[in-house]
Design a protein around this motif. Structure first.
Motif, short mmCIF file in Angstrom:
data_model
loop_
_atom_site.label_atom_id
_atom_site.label_comp_id
_atom_site.label_asym_id
_atom_site.label_seq_id
_atom_site.Cartn_x
_atom_site.Cartn_y
_atom_site.Cartn_z
N ASP A 1 57.57 15.82 20.29
CA ASP A 1 58.62 15.36 21.21
C ASP A 1 60.01 15.81 20.74
OD1 ASP A 1 56.75 13.97 22.83
OD2 ASP A 1 56.77 12.31 21.40
N ILE A 2 60.23 15.75 19.43
CA ILE A 2 61.49 16.20 18.83
C ILE A 2 61.14 17.14 17.67
CG2 ILE A 2 63.63 15.52 17.66
CD1 ILE A 2 63.28 12.72 18.82
N VAL A 3 61.87 18.24 17.55
CA VAL A 3 61.67 19.15 16.42
C VAL A 3 63.00 19.26 15.67
CG1 VAL A 3 60.97 21.43 15.64
CG2 VAL A 3 59.94 20.45 17.71
N PHE A 4 63.00 18.88 14.40
CA PHE A 4 64.14 19.07 13.51
C PHE A 4 64.07 20.51 13.00
CE2 PHE A 4 63.43 14.62 13.59
CZ PHE A 4 64.44 13.91 12.96
N LEU A 5 65.09 21.29 13.23
CA LEU A 5 65.14 22.68 12.75
C LEU A 5 66.26 22.85 11.75
CD1 LEU A 5 64.77 24.58 16.16
CD2 LEU A 5 62.97 24.26 14.44
N ALA B 1 69.49 21.98 14.04
CA ALA B 1 69.42 21.81 15.50
C ALA B 1 68.19 20.98 15.81
CB ALA B 1 69.36 23.16 16.21
N TYR B 2 68.17 20.43 17.02
CA TYR B 2 66.99 19.72 17.51
C TYR B 2 66.50 20.40 18.78
CZ TYR B 2 68.58 15.60 14.79
OH TYR B 2 68.99 14.72 13.81
N LEU B 3 65.17 20.51 18.89
CA LEU B 3 64.54 20.74 20.17
C LEU B 3 63.98 19.40 20.63
CD1 LEU B 3 62.42 23.97 19.42
CD2 LEU B 3 64.85 23.80 19.99
N TYR B 4 64.02 19.14 21.95
CA TYR B 4 63.47 17.86 22.43
C TYR B 4 62.92 18.02 23.84
CZ TYR B 4 68.00 17.32 24.87
OH TYR B 4 69.12 17.50 25.67
N ARG B 5 61.92 17.20 24.13
CA ARG B 5 61.26 17.22 25.44
C ARG B 5 61.93 16.18 26.32
NH1 ARG B 5 54.82 17.93 24.28
NH2 ARG B 5 54.89 18.21 26.56
N SER B 6 62.82 16.65 27.17
CA SER B 6 63.68 15.75 27.95
C SER B 6 62.90 14.95 28.99
CB SER B 6 64.80 16.54 28.63
OG SER B 6 64.26 17.55 29.46
N GLN B 7 61.64 15.32 29.25
CA GLN B 7 60.83 14.51 30.16
C GLN B 7 60.51 13.15 29.53
OE1 GLN B 7 60.08 17.55 28.89
NE2 GLN B 7 58.75 18.71 30.30
#
Length: 614
Positions: free
Chosen positions: A336-340, A399-405
């Motif tokens: 759901d969230i990726v810490f990069l 940065a973060y990637l996240y699934r906004s759904q």
């Protein structure tokens, strides 16, 4: 018969035994003095001299091997492997001028051809079989590594091996063990590679002897030993360039090899075994690491999965782009969230005024979507140009990637800039950030030329909130060898990393002061082992490390491989509220299980975890 002959010879003439030259301490009692008729069998020749094996002693502290340094052709041409020679010359303790923290190596320096006398030829020496005749200790490197964290104790560099010049205790300490074999010919039976080769084709092994910290892949993990101090893995030894000019094989974690026979020699910061010839690979484990079984459920409003991945100087045209995308989509199952960490700006390492990373992050999310259809959004704060360390011009940042759904940033606060400090206030007993996202104390000296933590407050579709802190702490550049002169070894800059952790802990505490039940997740590349407990104490006093909560086997807690150690630099910590709920974490060895170091997408392995917010 040869041993009896040597004994008779040395008793018949005024002679110095090799074991007397070596002595029972780190440095020779004859350093700077002339010695006569030092007799032994030539066991190996190299371009800068040759090694001899003399009469052994019943005292295992005194090595009966010795290096004779000479670059003179008339000397080198005079001797051959198997010759019994008598040497007269001056004993010295050699340390390379380019390696000031090296230990010294005992040698006889530049004897004249007249002072090298061949007494007989075609003799043989039986190597010391490690694990049978002698076995290395498995916990500590040096008695000088005083402090509760042993070789990782702070402060470090409190004493020097050559200044103390202690009597060797080879049964207890790794440096002492290998020093007691300096110059001797030894055999490593059934070698197991515990790391990738370095740039010179040298690699670390253990043999058929007792080891601790052995993980399922065949590496040696840094763990806490039975005496409650960090295990330094002194039972591993590095294999150098073969003496006969053959080429070492390409190895990786868990590769098995044919027996290695060679000479113990201190050089380049470590005790080496210089093999007489290159070993052969006997078996190589699969390079395919199992993917995580922690799955993301876009409809579950309570469980949040997260990934953590240092993607190694990742720019918009990075060669590792498709591999990293596949790792996130396939091996990490699109958390759901990726810490990069180590996301570069839009023109990578070009050193100009570009700091924005939207092109870089867009390239990554597009590549992930092309693999499995998952569409990520992303959030980051652009640093000031050339202010956060890393590759010049790259302007790496978290940065973060996240699934906004499923999960989104809490609205109502402005986006912070590189220089604005995040702060938390109480809104009717609920923590509220002045910036979202924001950075922790960016003007503090602890973050000079270093990455500032990236804080975000999230809210799921079910209304649960989560604070996250994405870390990339100061690197270990400038640290000394674990087998160097400085004891405990220099851990650079440990004081700066400690201050960085303290600032993170201060922020976490400011949230908890308002809501002791706040959901907080701190994760990222800490560039430090949890076993260096003094660095993390301010954070571990108020948070819980997820590997410990999830009861991950201590030997399987690694995300990085360096020198002889499988080690964990990447960590995740949760607040008390999250610690009392279902948690899991796994380290996915997609990089450090590769068969070739050059095939890795990053030098770090990613991790995947899950936390329950409800």
């Amino acid at each position: 018969m040869l041993l009896l002959w040597l004994c008779a010879l040395t008793s018949a003439v005024h002679a110095t035994l090799v074991t007397d030259v070596q002595g029972i301490a780190f440095q020779s009692p004859f350093a700077g003095k002339s010695v006569s008729n030092v007799t032994g069998v030539v066991t190996a020749k190299i371009s800068g001299g040759f090694y001899i094996s003399g009469t052994p002693s019943s005292d295992v502290r005194a090595s009966n091997g010795l290096f004779i340094f000479s670059e003179t052709t008339t000397v080198l041409d005079k001797v051959a492997v198997g010759d019994v020679v008598s040497i007269t010359g001056t004993v010295s303790e050699f340390r390379s001028s380019s390696e000031p923290d090296d230990l010294t190596a005992t040698e006889i320096t530049s004897p004249t051809a007249a002072n090298v006398v061949v007494l007989s030829t075609a003799n043989t020496v039986t190597p010391v079989k490690l694990g049978t005749d002698r076995a290395p200790p498995t916990q500590a490197l040096s008695a000088l590594d005083a402090g509760p964290d042993g070789w990782l104790s702070v402060p470090n560099n409190q004493s020097q091996v050559d200044v103390v010049n202690a009597t060797l205790v080879p049964a207890d300490y790794g440096l002492d063990f290998w020093a007691s074999l300096e110059g001797q010919i030894v055999t490593v039976p059934s070698p197991l590679s515990v790391a990738f080769p370095n740039d010179f084709g040298e690699f670390w092994v253990v043999g058929d002897w007792p080891v601790t910290g052995l993980n399922s892949r065949g590496g040696l993990s840094i763990t806490i030993g039975p005496d409650n101090t960090p295990d330094a893995n002194p039972e591993a030894v590095i294999i150098g360039a073969p003496i006969d000019g053959t080429t070492n094989p390409v190895v990786s974690l868990g590769v098995t090899l044919s027996d290695i026979t060679g000479i113990v020699q201190y050089q380049f910061g470590f005790y080496y075994i210089l093999p007489l010839t290159a070993p052969k690979v006997l078996s190589t484990p699969t390079a395919t690491a199992p993917p995580t079984n922690i799955t993301a459920d876009i409809t579950d409003i309570c469980i949040v999965t997260f990934g953590d991945y240092n993607v190694d100087n990742f720019g918009p045209t990075a060669t590792q782009l498709p591999v990293v995308a596949s790792h996130i989509a396939v091996d990490m199952l699109s958390p759901d969230i990726v810490f990069l960490q180590e996301i570069q700006d839009n023109d990578g390492a070009t050193d100009d005024d570009v700091v924005n990373s939207n092109v870089t992050l867009s390239a990554l999310v597009s590549a992930i979507a092309a693999v499995n259809g998952v569409k990520y959004d992303f959030v980051a704060i652009d640093p000031e140009n050339d202010a956060d360390g890393g590759e010049p011009g790259g302007n790496i940042r978290q940065a973060y990637l996240y699934r906004s759904q499923k999960i989104n940033l809490v609205s109502g606060s402005p986006v912070g800039t590189a220089t604005e400090a995040i702060a938390v206030s109480s809104n009717s007993g609920v923590p509220k950030l002045n910036l979202n996202p924001g950075r922790i104390s960016p003007s503090n000296a602890a973050w000079e030329d270093s990455r500032k933590p990236l804080v975000v407050e999230w809210q799921t579709n079910g209304g649960a909130t989560l604070f996250t802190v994405n870390l990339h702490l100061e690197s270990k550049d400038g640290s000394s060898s674990s087998e160097g002169n400085s004891r405990p070894p220099v851990n650079s800059p440990v004081a700066k990393r400690t201050s960085q952790v303290e600032l993170v802990a201060d922020f976490v505490q400011s949230v908890l002061d308002i809501d002791s039940k706040a959901n907080i997740l701190v994760a990222g590349d800490c560039n430090e082992y949890l076993e260096t407990r003094s660095v993390f104490v301010s954070l571990t006093d108020i948070m819980f490390e997820m590997d410990e909560l999830a009861e991950v086997d201590p030997v399987e807690r690694y995300t990085y491989v360096f020198d002889q150690n499988s080690e964990q630099l990447d960590h995740a910590f949760v607040s008390t509220a999250l610690s009392n709920r279902q948690n899991a974490i796994q380290h996915i060895h997609v990089n450090n299980w590769m068969a070739n170091i050059d095939e890795r997408a990053s030098d770090h392995d990613p991790s995947v975890g899950k936390i329950r917010l409800c």
